[in-house]
Design an enzyme around this catalytic site. Structure first.
Site, PDB file in Angstrom:
ATOM      1  N   GLY A   1       7.446  -2.857  -1.375  1.00 54.60           N
ATOM      2  CA  GLY A   1       7.076  -1.457  -1.215  1.00 54.60           C
ATOM      3  C   GLY A   1       7.974  -0.488  -1.937  1.00 54.60           C
TER       4      GLY A   1
ATOM      5  N   GLY B   1      12.787   0.651   2.561  1.00 51.19           N
ATOM      6  CA  GLY B   1      13.853   0.324   1.616  1.00 51.19           C
ATOM      7  C   GLY B   1      14.676  -0.856   2.099  1.00 51.19           C
TER       8      GLY B   1
ATOM      9  CG  ASN C   1       6.603   7.777   3.248  1.00 53.06           C
ATOM     10  OD1 ASN C   1       5.477   8.217   3.498  1.00 53.06           O
ATOM     11  ND2 ASN C   1       6.949   6.523   3.521  1.00 53.06           N
TER      12      ASN C   1
ATOM     13  CB  SER D   1      -0.896  -0.001   1.237  1.00 50.16           C
ATOM     14  OG  SER D   1      -1.643   1.191   1.311  1.00 50.16           O
TER      15      SER D   1
ATOM     16  CB  CYS E   1      -3.827   5.768  11.841  1.00 48.88           C
ATOM     17  SG  CYS E   1      -3.891   5.136  10.164  1.00 48.88           S
TER      18      CYS E   1
ATOM     19  CG  ASN F   1      -3.578  -0.048   3.692  1.00 46.61           C
ATOM     20  OD1 ASN F   1      -3.750   1.054   4.194  1.00 46.61           O
ATOM     21  ND2 ASN F   1      -2.673  -0.897   4.155  1.00 46.61           N
TER      22      ASN F   1
ATOM     23  N   GLY G   1       1.511  11.157   4.725  1.00 41.99           N
ATOM     24  CA  GLY G   1       0.365  11.487   5.568  1.00 41.99           C
ATOM     25  C   GLY G   1      -0.955  10.959   5.051  1.00 41.99           C
TER      26      GLY G   1
ATOM     27  CB  ILE H   1       7.551  -4.317   9.806  1.00 43.38           C
ATOM     28  CG1 ILE H   1       8.709  -4.092   8.834  1.00 43.38           C
ATOM     29  CG2 ILE H   1       7.853  -5.469  10.735  1.00 43.38           C
ATOM     30  CD1 ILE H   1      10.038  -3.694   9.474  1.00 43.38           C
TER      31      ILE H   1
END
Length: 303
Positions: free
Chosen positions: A266, A218, A69, A21, A131, A100, A72, A192
């Site tokens: 990702g 990464g 990143n 996501s 969140c 997601n 938000g 994770i």
């Protein structure tokens, strides 16, 4: 001939590769580059009840072997996702997608999960509990076992599809959180999410990112992800989707040996939009190299 098929809570995937996501949009952007039906599935952009512009700019920072990143959760909101994004996706993706869902209160998680549960295109609901809880001082739901349990139980009451809880690694004991989610009825665990990182600009002597800190992802975080997947596999009996720094077919095999059934990719997608396609194409040769006939045979094989 090797067998790359895996099954997540009754959903059979042609292979375990799932773009993570926030790194694959709503899929159709990548469909302009290649046939995304080669994917096992993919997890679409984190979706909240209301549209969100996200955090102020700049919100991306490079670093050795990764990136930071602080986007938000920028997204068009649940209504637009259902009315516009999913119909566009249906034109280029024939498989079930992973939805997601993010939220800043218990009610928001429940509302969004109940809405998305009715969409036929959705095979699994992935609940991001990283969140901040606006009703509890801003502490992330996923850093507290009781809060994680509450979200899981509330979402399970209004859904019929498998619910996977996506865990934050920014905790002292990730197994405690995973066990709380399992006890509350979670069908699986995703882990994770990003670690917390920061860069400082030497010229301005200020943080690079406007939000000061952000999610570190990464290849640099891969060993942390493997360790946590390994720990959670020992702690729970429900399936795991592993992620964190995955960029090669060998990484996929390693993550599955640690205990993952599905493997998300990702940050690699942001470096190379063909990353998932390349991993899928190189997976059979990697399996043959290590004498693996079926991926199902190696899940948790390192234990």
């Amino acid at each position: 001939m090797v067998n790359t098929k895996v099954t997540l809570s009754g959903l059979e995937l042609d292979n375990p590769i799932i773009p993570a996501s926030g790194t694959f949009g709503f899929g159709y952007e990548f469909a302009e580059l290649y046939d995304i039906n080669v994917l096992g599935s993919f997890s679409f952009k984190g979706t909240t009840k209301e549209p969100r512009f996200g955090n102020p700019l700049p919100r991306i920072a490079e670093c050795p072997a990764g990136m930071i990143n602080s986007v938000g959760l920028q997204n068009p909101g649940i209504d637009r996702v259902i009315d516009t994004e999913l119909p566009k996706l249906a034109k280029c993706f024939d498989k079930k997608v992973i939805a997601n869902i993010g939220g800043f209160s218990l009610d928001e998680y429940v509302y969004c999960c109940e809405r998305i549960d009715k969409e036929d295109q959705v095979g699994i609901i992935e609940v991001n509990i990283s969140c901040p809880n606006v009703h509890n001082g801003g502490m992330a739901f996923g850093t507290n076992a009781k809060a994680a349990e509450e979200v899981t139980a509330a979402v399970k009451k209004v859904t019929t599809k498998p619910v996977y809880i996506k865990l934050s690694p920014n905790v002292t004991d990730i197994t405690e959180i995973a066990k709380a989610c399992e006890a509350a009825g979670a069908d699986g665990i995703s882990l994770i999410n990003t670690l917390l990182g920061m860069r400082i600009n030497l010229k301005t002597k200020k943080p690079v990112i406007a939000n000061k800190m952000g999610g570190f992802s990464g290849s640099a975080i891969f060993p942390v992800a493997v360790r946590m997947v390994y720990q959670v596999y020992e702690a729970v009996k429900i399936p795991i989707i592993g992620m964190g720094g995955v960029s090669t077919a060998e990484n996929v095999i390693e993550m599955m040996l640690a205990g993952a059934t599905g493997v998300q990719v990702g940050a690699a997608n942001l470096v190379d939009p063909y990353a998932c396609k390349n991993i899928i194409e190189s997976l059979p040769a990697a399996m043959e190299k290590y004498g693996i006939k079926s991926l199902n045979d190696i899940i948790g094989g390192a234990h």
